[in-house]
Structure formats: structure tokens, C-alpha cells
Design a protein around this motif. Structure first.
Motif, PDB file in Angstrom:
ATOM      1  N   ASP A 144      28.271 -30.543  -8.068  1.00  0.00           N
ATOM      2  CA  ASP A 144      28.516 -29.625  -9.392  1.00  0.00           C
ATOM      3  C   ASP A 144      28.493 -30.572 -10.498  1.00  0.00           C
ATOM      4  OD1 ASP A 144      29.159 -27.701 -10.808  1.00  0.00           O
ATOM      5  OD2 ASP A 144      31.194 -27.427 -10.286  1.00  0.00           O
ATOM      6  N   HIS A 145      27.133 -31.024 -10.995  1.00  0.00           N
ATOM      7  CA  HIS A 145      27.074 -31.637 -12.176  1.00  0.00           C
ATOM      8  C   HIS A 145      25.865 -31.041 -12.912  1.00  0.00           C
ATOM      9  CE1 HIS A 145      30.188 -34.717 -11.309  1.00  0.00           C
ATOM     10  NE2 HIS A 145      30.112 -34.719 -10.046  1.00  0.00           N
ATOM     11  N   GLU A 147      24.860 -30.765 -15.869  1.00  0.00           N
ATOM     12  CA  GLU A 147      24.483 -31.653 -16.945  1.00  0.00           C
ATOM     13  C   GLU A 147      23.414 -32.782 -16.376  1.00  0.00           C
ATOM     14  OE1 GLU A 147      27.546 -31.281 -16.426  1.00  0.00           O
ATOM     15  OE2 GLU A 147      28.278 -30.027 -17.985  1.00  0.00           O
ATOM     16  N   LEU A 148      23.843 -33.172 -15.343  1.00  0.00           N
ATOM     17  CA  LEU A 148      22.888 -34.381 -14.975  1.00  0.00           C
ATOM     18  C   LEU A 148      21.696 -33.929 -14.334  1.00  0.00           C
ATOM     19  CD1 LEU A 148      22.414 -37.070 -14.141  1.00  0.00           C
ATOM     20  CD2 LEU A 148      23.643 -37.017 -11.878  1.00  0.00           C
ATOM     21  N   ILE A 253      30.362 -40.280  -9.870  1.00  0.00           N
ATOM     22  CA  ILE A 253      30.065 -38.745  -9.844  1.00  0.00           C
ATOM     23  C   ILE A 253      30.379 -38.065  -8.770  1.00  0.00           C
ATOM     24  CG2 ILE A 253      28.076 -37.293 -10.204  1.00  0.00           C
ATOM     25  CD1 ILE A 253      26.770 -39.151 -12.105  1.00  0.00           C
TER      26      ILE A 253
END
Length: 301
Positions: A144-145, A147-148, A253
Motif C-alpha cells: 500500500d504505497h 506514491e512510490l 517501506i
């Protein structure tokens, strides 16, 4: 020689800076719990990757009408890996491989076969990475990232645009890109790309497990390919420093510490060096090894 010392200093400086930036004691704690079983699995996975990549090189060379048997491809691949591990830039071993393969064809075609095979490997692992990012965007529970993920997709698409523009501007590069696309469309190259990428990812995952670090499934296809790609930065010796730096930056992360990332990177660096050591025997006893390979082929007939 000056370039060698510059890159050696860069690698050492990066490692020292990372250890200063993180907790040296925690890195040491991870390394002290080293599991030989997981290290063994990592070595096996890395070795399997070498075997598959050597086969991919043999097939690539064959499309350029360069003929050599698998034993030659495997032997030269091992030598190239060891040279790349101890010399700066990550490509001297491949240059050596091209020159030695040039004895079976002209140097231009042998260099193209080596360069194409290396690019096919990067395309394969980037394809796996791309699928991992797409999966993370569709099922964010695993990673759940967003943006990356979106940043990485933008970088990949930008790279494709740049390559396309260069191919249009320079016909020779364009022909080479078309050649790569044709190869990548073949089933054998797709399968070999998947096998080599899976083995490399498994190798790093096992190295992380060896120091007590569990990389969640959501990060396998994203974090590990990024760490492996960082090893390609030419300003280093064998990827040392950049690999550990990427792991230190990316591991938080996935809920792991930067110290865990450094320990995992150091372990993997040692593993790939150990996995390349058969090249020493090849270099020390080339004639006897060639005789054994030839005898083995005759006995199998």
C-alpha cells in the motif's frame, strides 16, 4: 587503475556512511544470527540464475550466427561474473566475455550477443517489477504505497519514451531495439527471463531470511528488483554500497529497519561472490576442465 581505486573508495565510503547513519550494533546483530540453510538456498538460487543466463546467452548468440556449446557459455559466464565482482563498473567481465567469444565470430557480433543478453535480463526483471507495481496498485493490501508505485511507473514510461526517441533518431540503435523485441517475443526467452528473474529474487529473499529478515510478499516483486537494479550503478565495485544503500532506503517501506536492509545487502553481496568462485577453478585449470567436459559429452553419446 585510478578508476579502480576511485570506485573502491566510493563503495567503502558508502558502506561506512550507511553504518554510521544506521545502527551498527543492530546490523551486527542481524549478521550474527546468520542461517547457513538460508545462505545455502541463496547460493543455489544464484547458481541456477547463472545457468539460465548462460543458456540465454547461447541462444542469443545463435540468432547472430555465433555457435558455441553450453559448456563454453557457462564457463565464460562464470568468469565474467567473477571479473564483474572484483573490477569496477560492472561490465569488464562482459567485455572479456565478448572478446573471448569473438574467437568464434567477429568481435562486433560477439559484443552484440553479450550486450543483448544483459539487456534481456534487465528487461525481464523490469517486466516482473512492472507487474508487481501494477498488482500493488490494483490490490494495495499487499503493498500500500501508491506514491512510490506511481512514481516508478512514471519513470519507466519516461524511459520507454526516451528509448523510442533515440531509436528513431539513430537507425543503428533502432535496429538493435527491434532485434531485442523480436528475441523477447520468443517463448524460450520469455521463460528464461522468468526463471532467471525468479532465481535472483529468491536469492536476495533467502539472503534476507538468513539474517532474520522476512520480506512480505507485497515487496518481493517491487523492493527486491529495485535493490538489484541499484547494483548496476557503475561507480562501485561489485555493486557494494549502492545495493546496501537501496536496501536501507527501501526496507522501511515494508516494515523492516534500514539496519535489516544493510545486513541483507551485505549477505547477498557475499553470496554472489561465493557463487562466482567456480570461475577460479576454471581459470586455474582451464585445459583439464575442458578435457573433462569433452570426455563427459563423449560418454553421454
Amino acid at each position: 587503475m585510478n578508476r579502480y581505486w576511485v570506485r573502491l573508495v566510493v563503495s567503502i565510503t558508502l558502506i561506512i556512511a550507511l553504518l554510521w547513519w544506521t545502527d551498527l550494533a543492530r546490523v551486527a546483530d542481524h549478521l550474527r544470527m546468520l542461517s547457513l540453510e538460508w545462505v545455502g538456498l541463496s547460493i543455489l538460487a544464484t547458481t541456477a540464475a547463472t545457468f539460465s543466463m548462460a543458456f540465454r546467452w547461447q541462444l542469443t548468440a545463435r540468432t547472430l550466427d555465433i555457435r558455441f556449446d553450453y559448456s563454453f557459455a557457462l564457463r565464460e559466464y562464470y568468469i565474467a561474473q567473477l571479473v564483474n565482482m572484483v573490477l569496477p563498473g560492472g561490465v569488464p567481465g562482459d567485455l572479456t566475455r565478448a572478446v573471448r567469444a569473438g574467437k568464434k565470430a567477429d568481435l562486433k557480433r560477439s559484443a552484440q550477443s553479450v550486450f543483448a543478453e544483459r539487456l534481456l535480463g534487465q528487461i525481464a526483471i523490469m517486466a516482473v517489477f512492472f507487474l508487481g507495481v501494477c498488482a500493488a496498485l490494483m490490490w494495495p493490501a499487499g503493498f500500500d504505497h501508491p506514491e512510490l508505485s506511481m512514481t516508478v511507473l512514471a519513470v519507466l514510461l519516461s524511459a520507454l519514451v526516451v528509448v523510442s526517441l533515440i531509436s528513431l533518431a539513430l537507425p543503428s540503435i533502432g535496429r538493435f531495439v527491434v532485434f531485442l523485441i523480436r528475441l523477447q517475443r520468443r517463448t524460450a526467452f520469455v521463460l528464461l527471463g522468468l526463471v532467471s528473474s525468479a532465481c535472483l529474487i529468491l536469492g536476495f529473499y533467502a539472503s534476507a531470511r538468513a539474517v532474520g529478515v522476512v520480506i512480505p510478499s507485497g515487496g518481493l516483486l517491487i523492493i527486491i528488483p529495485l535493490v538489484l537494479t541499484a547494483m548496476l550503478i557503475p561507480m562501485s565495485i561489485g555493486g557494494w554500497g549502492w545495493r546496501e544503500g537501496a536496501a536501507a532506503a527501501l526496507f522501511p517501506i515494508i516494515g523492516q529497519s534500514s539496519s535489516a536492509g544493510i545486513a541483507s545487502g551485505v549477505t547477498y553481496g557475499a553470496v554472489i561472490l561465493i557463487a562466482a568462485l567456480p570461475a577460479v577453478a576454471i581459470l586455474l585449470w582451464p585445459r583439464s576442465l575442458e578435457l573433462q567436459l569433452t570426455t563427459g559429452r563423449r560418454n553421454s553419446l
